[in-house]
Design a protein around this motif. Sequence first.
Motif, PDB file in Angstrom:
ATOM      1  N   SER A   1       0.837  -1.191   0.000  1.00 25.40           N
ATOM      2  CA  SER A   1       0.000   0.000   0.000  1.00 25.40           C
ATOM      3  C   SER A   1       0.875   1.245   0.000  1.00 25.40           C
ATOM      4  O   SER A   1       2.083   1.162   0.246  1.00 25.40           O
ATOM      5  CB  SER A   1      -0.930   0.011   1.226  1.00 25.40           C
ATOM      6  OG  SER A   1      -0.169   0.037   2.413  1.00 25.40           O
ATOM      7  N   VAL A   2       0.250   2.381  -0.297  1.00 21.28           N
ATOM      8  CA  VAL A   2       0.913   3.682  -0.252  1.00 21.28           C
ATOM      9  C   VAL A   2      -0.009   4.643   0.504  1.00 21.28           C
ATOM     10  O   VAL A   2      -1.175   4.336   0.748  1.00 21.28           O
ATOM     11  CB  VAL A   2       1.232   4.227  -1.657  1.00 21.28           C
ATOM     12  CG1 VAL A   2       2.321   3.411  -2.330  1.00 21.28           C
ATOM     13  CG2 VAL A   2      -0.015   4.297  -2.522  1.00 21.28           C
ATOM     14  N   PHE A   3       0.512   5.805   0.832  1.00 19.46           N
ATOM     15  CA  PHE A   3      -0.245   6.801   1.580  1.00 19.46           C
ATOM     16  C   PHE A   3      -0.422   8.041   0.712  1.00 19.46           C
ATOM     17  O   PHE A   3       0.538   8.720   0.377  1.00 19.46           O
ATOM     18  CB  PHE A   3       0.469   7.127   2.890  1.00 19.46           C
ATOM     19  CG  PHE A   3       0.519   5.948   3.812  1.00 19.46           C
ATOM     20  CD1 PHE A   3      -0.460   5.762   4.767  1.00 19.46           C
ATOM     21  CD2 PHE A   3       1.522   4.993   3.688  1.00 19.46           C
ATOM     22  CE1 PHE A   3      -0.444   4.650   5.599  1.00 19.46           C
ATOM     23  CE2 PHE A   3       1.551   3.884   4.513  1.00 19.46           C
ATOM     24  CZ  PHE A   3       0.572   3.713   5.468  1.00 19.46           C
ATOM     25  N   SER A   4      -1.654   8.290   0.347  1.00 18.42           N
ATOM     26  CA  SER A   4      -2.013   9.441  -0.478  1.00 18.42           C
ATOM     27  C   SER A   4      -2.349  10.603   0.455  1.00 18.42           C
ATOM     28  O   SER A   4      -3.109  10.439   1.407  1.00 18.42           O
ATOM     29  CB  SER A   4      -3.223   9.092  -1.340  1.00 18.42           C
ATOM     30  OG  SER A   4      -3.679  10.219  -2.035  1.00 18.42           O
ATOM     31  N   VAL A   5      -1.791  11.776   0.161  1.00 19.30           N
ATOM     32  CA  VAL A   5      -2.059  12.964   0.968  1.00 19.30           C
ATOM     33  C   VAL A   5      -2.723  14.010   0.090  1.00 19.30           C
ATOM     34  O   VAL A   5      -2.242  14.328  -1.003  1.00 19.30           O
ATOM     35  CB  VAL A   5      -0.763  13.548   1.572  1.00 19.30           C
ATOM     36  CG1 VAL A   5      -1.070  14.819   2.368  1.00 19.30           C
ATOM     37  CG2 VAL A   5      -0.064  12.525   2.445  1.00 19.30           C
ATOM     38  N   SER A   6      -3.846  14.531   0.577  1.00 13.63           N
ATOM     39  CA  SER A   6      -4.536  15.615  -0.119  1.00 13.63           C
ATOM     40  C   SER A   6      -4.979  16.649   0.909  1.00 13.63           C
ATOM     41  O   SER A   6      -4.929  16.415   2.116  1.00 13.63           O
ATOM     42  CB  SER A   6      -5.739  15.089  -0.905  1.00 13.63           C
ATOM     43  OG  SER A   6      -6.667  14.494  -0.025  1.00 13.63           O
ATOM     44  N   HIS A   7      -5.384  17.786   0.408  1.00 12.51           N
ATOM     45  CA  HIS A   7      -5.903  18.861   1.261  1.00 12.51           C
ATOM     46  C   HIS A   7      -7.163  19.373   0.586  1.00 12.51           C
ATOM     47  O   HIS A   7      -7.150  19.717  -0.593  1.00 12.51           O
ATOM     48  CB  HIS A   7      -4.882  19.988   1.385  1.00 12.51           C
ATOM     49  CG  HIS A   7      -5.313  21.085   2.286  1.00 12.51           C
ATOM     50  ND1 HIS A   7      -5.985  22.200   1.820  1.00 12.51           N
ATOM     51  CD2 HIS A   7      -5.193  21.249   3.621  1.00 12.51           C
ATOM     52  CE1 HIS A   7      -6.245  22.994   2.841  1.00 12.51           C
ATOM     53  NE2 HIS A   7      -5.779  22.445   3.941  1.00 12.51           N
ATOM     54  N   SER A   8      -8.268  19.402   1.329  1.00  9.48           N
ATOM     55  CA  SER A   8      -9.537  19.818   0.746  1.00  9.48           C
ATOM     56  C   SER A   8     -10.363  20.546   1.788  1.00  9.48           C
ATOM     57  O   SER A   8     -10.469  20.105   2.928  1.00  9.48           O
ATOM     58  CB  SER A   8     -10.306  18.593   0.253  1.00  9.48           C
ATOM     59  OG  SER A   8     -11.548  18.960  -0.289  1.00  9.48           O
ATOM     60  N   TYR A   9     -10.926  21.679   1.373  1.00 12.31           N
ATOM     61  CA  TYR A   9     -11.850  22.390   2.249  1.00 12.31           C
ATOM     62  C   TYR A   9     -13.000  22.918   1.401  1.00 12.31           C
ATOM     63  O   TYR A   9     -12.865  23.105   0.191  1.00 12.31           O
ATOM     64  CB  TYR A   9     -11.157  23.529   3.014  1.00 12.31           C
ATOM     65  CG  TYR A   9     -10.663  24.645   2.140  1.00 12.31           C
ATOM     66  CD1 TYR A   9     -11.429  25.797   1.958  1.00 12.31           C
ATOM     67  CD2 TYR A   9      -9.437  24.572   1.493  1.00 12.31           C
ATOM     68  CE1 TYR A   9     -10.989  26.825   1.140  1.00 12.31           C
ATOM     69  CE2 TYR A   9      -8.989  25.592   0.684  1.00 12.31           C
ATOM     70  CZ  TYR A   9      -9.765  26.715   0.518  1.00 12.31           C
ATOM     71  OH  TYR A   9      -9.330  27.730  -0.287  1.00 12.31           O
TER      72      TYR A   9
END
Length: 165
Positions: free
Chosen positions: A100-108
């Motif tokens: 697996s991998v770790f996806s990082v996002s930012h959302s508001y």
Amino acid sequence: MKYFLYTLEHIYTDESHTACKLLGFFDDLEKLEQVKSFASELSGFKNYPKGFVITKYEVDKRHWEYGFNSVVGEIGRDYLTEGDIIDETYLSVQELGLESVFSVSHSYTIHRYLDDERMIGVFSSKEKAEQAVEELKTKEGFILHPDDFDISELDLNDLLWKSGF
């Protein structure tokens, strides 16, 4: 050493908007093609068969080095839209033996029908993902929304949209 993985997305434009759906991250192009073939038969995806996009992503790279002062209104990255420049010095993430991998996002939320979302990057460990988030929390734009980062652990070679749209 630098590593890459494949990303499968589906992008389409209809009469009202353009939509981008992340279908998954892959360590093997053959596995990606199998998933793409399956997805192309699902509702929605089969209506836009030319919408599948395959790109290579550098792993453990933060794609937002600085903050932001404008609204993207969709998934964005603050560098060339052609994607990462992956050459023969990169190895496939397959070499790391990750499941697996770790996806990082930012959302508001800007308003009821519009979110401002940024894809930060894909990381080989939760610690590296958390470090990227901590470094961005003090940057312009992000400092106003420090709790709106998302770290998601995603299995490699797995279709994220199993039922179409």
